[in-house]
Design a protein around this motif. Structure first.
Motif, PDB file in Angstrom:
ATOM      1  N   ALA A 162     -30.351  40.297  69.793  1.00 55.39           N
ATOM      2  CA  ALA A 162     -30.649  39.283  68.779  1.00 55.39           C
ATOM      3  C   ALA A 162     -29.702  39.425  67.578  1.00 55.39           C
ATOM      4  O   ALA A 162     -29.206  38.424  67.055  1.00 55.39           O
ATOM      5  CB  ALA A 162     -32.102  39.390  68.332  1.00 55.39           C
ATOM      6  N   VAL A 163     -29.442  40.645  67.161  1.00 57.07           N
ATOM      7  CA  VAL A 163     -28.524  40.878  66.040  1.00 57.07           C
ATOM      8  C   VAL A 163     -27.120  40.423  66.417  1.00 57.07           C
ATOM      9  O   VAL A 163     -26.426  39.767  65.629  1.00 57.07           O
ATOM     10  CB  VAL A 163     -28.538  42.363  65.615  1.00 57.07           C
ATOM     11  N   VAL A 164     -26.693  40.742  67.627  1.00 51.99           N
ATOM     12  CA  VAL A 164     -25.357  40.353  68.087  1.00 51.99           C
ATOM     13  C   VAL A 164     -25.250  38.822  68.145  1.00 51.99           C
ATOM     14  O   VAL A 164     -24.252  38.250  67.700  1.00 51.99           O
ATOM     15  CB  VAL A 164     -25.042  41.006  69.447  1.00 51.99           C
ATOM     16  N   ARG A 165     -26.265  38.164  68.656  1.00 48.72           N
ATOM     17  CA  ARG A 165     -26.256  36.693  68.705  1.00 48.72           C
ATOM     18  C   ARG A 165     -26.227  36.099  67.303  1.00 48.72           C
ATOM     19  O   ARG A 165     -25.562  35.096  67.060  1.00 48.72           O
ATOM     20  CB  ARG A 165     -27.465  36.172  69.475  1.00 48.72           C
ATOM     21  N   GLU A 166     -26.942  36.732  66.377  1.00 51.84           N
ATOM     22  CA  GLU A 166     -26.944  36.279  64.988  1.00 51.84           C
ATOM     23  C   GLU A 166     -25.539  36.359  64.387  1.00 51.84           C
ATOM     24  O   GLU A 166     -25.202  35.608  63.482  1.00 51.84           O
ATOM     25  CB  GLU A 166     -27.915  37.152  64.184  1.00 51.84           C
ATOM     26  N   MET A 167     -24.714  37.237  64.930  1.00 47.56           N
ATOM     27  CA  MET A 167     -23.328  37.376  64.467  1.00 47.56           C
ATOM     28  C   MET A 167     -22.424  36.309  65.085  1.00 47.56           C
ATOM     29  O   MET A 167     -21.234  36.268  64.820  1.00 47.56           O
ATOM     30  CB  MET A 167     -22.791  38.768  64.814  1.00 47.56           C
ATOM     31  N   GLY A 168     -22.995  35.469  65.964  1.00 48.01           N
ATOM     32  CA  GLY A 168     -22.221  34.408  66.589  1.00 48.01           C
ATOM     33  C   GLY A 168     -21.629  34.786  67.930  1.00 48.01           C
ATOM     34  O   GLY A 168     -20.833  34.041  68.494  1.00 48.01           O
ATOM     35  N   ILE A 169     -22.015  35.921  68.453  1.00 50.04           N
ATOM     36  CA  ILE A 169     -21.522  36.377  69.756  1.00 50.04           C
ATOM     37  C   ILE A 169     -22.558  35.976  70.801  1.00 50.04           C
ATOM     38  O   ILE A 169     -23.697  36.433  70.757  1.00 50.04           O
ATOM     39  CB  ILE A 169     -21.294  37.899  69.766  1.00 50.04           C
ATOM     40  N   GLU A 170     -22.171  35.114  71.717  1.00 46.96           N
ATOM     41  CA  GLU A 170     -23.124  34.580  72.688  1.00 46.96           C
ATOM     42  C   GLU A 170     -23.062  35.247  74.056  1.00 46.96           C
ATOM     43  O   GLU A 170     -24.044  35.290  74.769  1.00 46.96           O
ATOM     44  CB  GLU A 170     -22.917  33.069  72.849  1.00 46.96           C
ATOM     45  N   GLN A 171     -21.899  35.739  74.444  1.00 46.38           N
ATOM     46  CA  GLN A 171     -21.776  36.359  75.765  1.00 46.38           C
ATOM     47  C   GLN A 171     -22.166  37.826  75.672  1.00 46.38           C
ATOM     48  O   GLN A 171     -21.400  38.657  75.184  1.00 46.38           O
ATOM     49  CB  GLN A 171     -20.371  36.204  76.309  1.00 46.38           C
ATOM     50  N   ILE A 172     -23.363  38.120  76.152  1.00 46.24           N
ATOM     51  CA  ILE A 172     -23.926  39.463  76.068  1.00 46.24           C
ATOM     52  C   ILE A 172     -24.420  39.851  77.454  1.00 46.24           C
ATOM     53  O   ILE A 172     -25.114  39.083  78.112  1.00 46.24           O
ATOM     54  CB  ILE A 172     -25.105  39.498  75.082  1.00 46.24           C
TER      55      ILE A 172
END
Length: 124
Positions: free
Chosen positions: A10-20
């Motif tokens: 969730a934190v990574v997605r909040e940073m605008g990174i979608e490919q996880i």
């Protein structure tokens, strides 16, 4: 551990990174790394099957992954474990519990280091 992976994602997605990509064990993470390129590995020290330190050592032993930024996220805070991670080549180390801004800062630093390593003239 599942909840921590979801929080980090969730934190990574909040940073605008979608490919996880998520892995539920160290071996699954290594299997994924063997098949797909990634920009950053976020690894917990305590995982099923193998430790985060073992994953880190396997990553650093693989010529294709030697410059991959690795962020260790862990509740383990002993000086020896931190030293072991540093000696094994961890890019950054975050102790739990942490606040999202702290995690974001470490992720950003890791990605910047990875970017400078990939642009380095010594990389073949």
């Amino acid at each position: 551990m599942f909840a921590m992976r979801k929080l980090i994602a969730a934190v990574v997605r909040e940073m605008g990174i979608e490919q996880i990509a998520e892995a539920n064990s160290g071996q699954n993470a290594l299997d994924h790394l063997a098949r797909f390129p990634i920009d950053l590995l976020i690894c917990d020290w305590n995982m099923p099957g193998m430790t985060g330190l073992e994953v880190l050592m396997a990553v650093r032993a693989d010529p294709r992954l030697q410059t991959l930024p690795v962020l260790m996220v862990t509740a383990e805070q002993s000086a020896q474990q931190v030293s072991d991670a540093i000696q094994a080549g961890v890019t950054s180390y975050v102790a739990k519990p942490f606040l999202p801004p702290t995690l974001k800062l470490h992720i950003h630093k890791c990605l910047m280091r990875g970017e400078s390593a990939s642009n380095s003239p010594s990389k073949s």
